[in-house]
Design a protein around this motif. Sequence first.
Motif, PDB file in Angstrom:
ATOM      1  N   ASP A  94       5.777  12.564  -9.432  1.00  0.00           N
ATOM      2  CA  ASP A  94       5.642  13.103 -10.754  1.00  0.00           C
ATOM      3  C   ASP A  94       6.173  12.374 -11.783  1.00  0.00           C
ATOM      4  OD1 ASP A  94       4.590  15.955 -10.178  1.00  0.00           O
ATOM      5  OD2 ASP A  94       5.995  15.842  -8.657  1.00  0.00           O
TER       6      ASP A  94
ATOM      7  N   GLU B 103       0.828  -1.160  -0.052  1.00  0.00           N
ATOM      8  CA  GLU B 103      -0.035  -0.316  -0.031  1.00  0.00           C
ATOM      9  C   GLU B 103       0.971   1.090   0.109  1.00  0.00           C
ATOM     10  OE1 GLU B 103      -3.269  -0.047  -0.594  1.00  0.00           O
ATOM     11  OE2 GLU B 103      -2.944  -2.092  -0.838  1.00  0.00           O
TER      12      GLU B 103
ATOM     13  N   ASP C 139      -0.213  -2.253 -10.162  1.00  0.00           N
ATOM     14  CA  ASP C 139      -1.318  -1.889 -10.891  1.00  0.00           C
ATOM     15  C   ASP C 139      -1.263  -0.212 -11.014  1.00  0.00           C
ATOM     16  OD1 ASP C 139      -3.464  -1.933 -12.441  1.00  0.00           O
ATOM     17  OD2 ASP C 139      -4.928  -1.437 -11.134  1.00  0.00           O
ATOM     18  N   ARG C 140      -0.049  -0.057 -11.283  1.00  0.00           N
ATOM     19  CA  ARG C 140       0.468   1.879 -11.453  1.00  0.00           C
ATOM     20  C   ARG C 140       1.450   1.798 -12.527  1.00  0.00           C
ATOM     21  NH1 ARG C 140      -3.095   0.980  -8.206  1.00  0.00           N
ATOM     22  NH2 ARG C 140      -3.668   1.852  -6.282  1.00  0.00           N
TER      23      ARG C 140
ATOM     24  N   PRO D 264       3.063   5.142 -13.719  1.00  0.00           N
ATOM     25  CA  PRO D 264       3.342   6.754 -13.445  1.00  0.00           C
ATOM     26  C   PRO D 264       4.314   6.961 -14.974  1.00  0.00           C
ATOM     27  CG  PRO D 264       4.495   5.502 -11.894  1.00  0.00           C
ATOM     28  CD  PRO D 264       3.457   4.550 -12.390  1.00  0.00           C
TER      29      PRO D 264
ATOM     30  N   LYS E 145       2.229   1.996  -3.410  1.00  0.00           N
ATOM     31  CA  LYS E 145       1.262   2.183  -4.537  1.00  0.00           C
ATOM     32  C   LYS E 145       0.911   3.743  -4.068  1.00  0.00           C
ATOM     33  CE  LYS E 145      -1.566  -1.902  -5.023  1.00  0.00           C
ATOM     34  NZ  LYS E 145      -2.567  -2.603  -4.713  1.00  0.00           N
ATOM     35  N   ALA E 146       0.859   4.264  -2.768  1.00  0.00           N
ATOM     36  CA  ALA E 146       0.787   5.493  -2.638  1.00  0.00           C
ATOM     37  C   ALA E 146       1.782   6.346  -3.094  1.00  0.00           C
ATOM     38  CB  ALA E 146       0.583   5.872  -0.983  1.00  0.00           C
TER      39      ALA E 146
ATOM     40  N   SER F  63       3.835  -2.194 -13.037  1.00  0.00           N
ATOM     41  CA  SER F  63       2.806  -2.320 -13.483  1.00  0.00           C
ATOM     42  C   SER F  63       1.907  -3.499 -13.264  1.00  0.00           C
ATOM     43  CB  SER F  63       2.980  -2.154 -14.930  1.00  0.00           C
ATOM     44  OG  SER F  63       1.591  -2.138 -15.564  1.00  0.00           O
TER      45      SER F  63
ATOM     46  N   LEU G 287       3.737   5.904  -5.558  1.00  0.00           N
ATOM     47  CA  LEU G 287       3.786   6.004  -7.210  1.00  0.00           C
ATOM     48  C   LEU G 287       2.546   6.737  -7.531  1.00  0.00           C
ATOM     49  CD1 LEU G 287       4.009   2.056  -8.052  1.00  0.00           C
ATOM     50  CD2 LEU G 287       5.752   3.758  -8.553  1.00  0.00           C
ATOM     51  N   GLU G 288       1.600   7.100  -6.920  1.00  0.00           N
ATOM     52  CA  GLU G 288       0.625   7.848  -7.125  1.00  0.00           C
ATOM     53  C   GLU G 288       0.932   9.459  -6.887  1.00  0.00           C
ATOM     54  OE1 GLU G 288      -2.789   6.529  -4.884  1.00  0.00           O
ATOM     55  OE2 GLU G 288      -3.377   4.952  -6.196  1.00  0.00           O
ATOM     56  N   THR G 289       1.730   9.602  -6.098  1.00  0.00           N
ATOM     57  CA  THR G 289       2.094  10.948  -5.592  1.00  0.00           C
ATOM     58  C   THR G 289       3.210  11.578  -6.420  1.00  0.00           C
ATOM     59  OG1 THR G 289       1.392  10.266  -3.275  1.00  0.00           O
ATOM     60  CG2 THR G 289       2.722  12.433  -3.531  1.00  0.00           C
TER      61      THR G 289
END
Length: 601
Positions: free
Chosen positions: A380, A370, A398-399, A401, A373-374, A394, A376-378
């Motif tokens: 740039d 988790e 499931d990310r 960027p 994932k956080a 990936s 990777l979402e944050t």
Amino acid sequence: MTNCRYCGGVTGSCATLTVAGEGTYDVQECPACGLAGFYPFPSQRFADEYRAKHHNRYPAHDQDFEWKLFFARRHFHDGDRVLCLGEESVTLQAAFTREKTEFVQLDTTDPECLSRFPSGYFDAVFVWDLLGHVKDIRRLCSEIRRIVKDGAFISLRARDAGSNNSLACGREYFTSGDINFVNRTFLHRLYRDYFNDLPHCFTQDTHGTSSIVTLGRANREPLRHYDMQVLVVVHHYLFSKLDDATGPRGRVMNTIDNLDRQGVKADVSLSLQPRAAGYDLVHIFHNAWETQDALAQLAAVKSENAKVVISTIYMDPSETNFVVNTINRIFKIPGHRERNALLATLSRGGLKAGTLSQGMRFYSHWNVEEDQKAMLETADRIICFSYTEARQISLNLDRTPPFSIVYNSANDETFGIHGPELFQDTYGIGECVIAAGHVEWRKNQLMLLYALREHPEIPIVIVGARTDDEYYELCRLWAHKNTTFIPQMKHRHLASAFAAARVHAQPSWIEGISLSVIEAAMCGCTPVVADRAGEIEYYGDLGYYANPGSVESIRRAVLSAWHNHSPESRKRTAEHVKSRFTFTNAVKMTVDAYRQTIGQG
């Protein structure tokens, strides 16, 4: 109105403090140069008491990781003359003597004490925890510049008045042992004024405060202009053990050195609350295990709206976590039939141990996935070692960027330069199979040694610090009689060892892309690696690939590499790696990723 005792600018009031037996002092800060401190400067008795208070709270010598020795090993030459201003240490004196360095210690805040040294005498000067106690900083720096050679290293350590840690302490900061309080702005001003340089700054949190360690040089040339300022953020224990010469540490240091050559000035923060103010971009070197720390660092810099690039160094730890919990039991089984049967099951990927099985997703901490994932979402942008790594991110997280590929690389100014003579003369070993890396479960030296136990005609050299006594003893138990264990080697010694070896074998359970394999291949060693990560993108048909869980696969790969090694293959391997996997190339790719992130690409 109060004038700054460094630059003469008009100061502004920060606080007023009453000290028992001394009186009342104003704490003033200069907006021009950044120096803050007590005004007027206290009496000598007060200054001595405050300095003793500082030393009691913040030891000058760290037995685990000593920055002065780290810089000496990385940058100094045998016979260099080094001056250390600050608290004296018999232990440190002995350590520098072993490093073949002339080491002078002087515990004083009086600049006049430096007048006894001739001009241009020292190759390096350390000023350790002294700036907080010196009245005439200008006089001190002027004397330091006089007694060092052009190009000499200048390193300072001081508490960081501008860190998030110190700013949160507020008034308490001014009562804890310093008369002057310095921040990054002041240190940059000091280096510009006296050494014509902009130093690298290393920030860390220890003993409840933040400190800055700088490394710059005394230059004659005009001060360089930098196109970009970058803060490199790493996990807080990357510089925690002096003799733990990790691949990540080497990668960080080589990256910032080569960024400098590309016109990018990089500082390093080991703080869990790094400050991004003043930087164009933040580059986080992610640790695949301590994800909660990296997430905290990311949150801190994002709170200042920083652009962030993350070197993911992504590895799925599931199989390794399973192996660490099971394989030691296999190698303690006295009966070879039972042991080999379990190893055969391991090689097929079907081993089970209670509720655990070899193929299951298995994290040592519940929050790792988790956290990743956080992050990777944050971020740039992310930087990966290989397309294989980007694909694993990936698939597993499931990310996807924006990403750039930056190859892991070796220092071609060291590796591939030295011949085998130093290693051969020191250890009496010629051609061999070498494995360099921490002696630990994930590096898989035990399976390597077990696979080659019946081939004592092939000398094996294991280089690396032990991190697990049980594992180390098992390695020694299964190693054949022609095996040599060497705890640590300096880089030039390691380069000589690689020059002597035929094969570098590291069939790790889990890796990014191993730095030691790249270094060895740069010296011409044939690489034997595991088939789990993206190494095939690096070595192609020059490498040999093994299932880390298969004794037979490892044996076959190493023996094939050993027998197929030749002067021609050695030359091809070295040329291939030197043309691609140098820090010069890697940093050019890194700067390109930076520019894309901040919109300049």
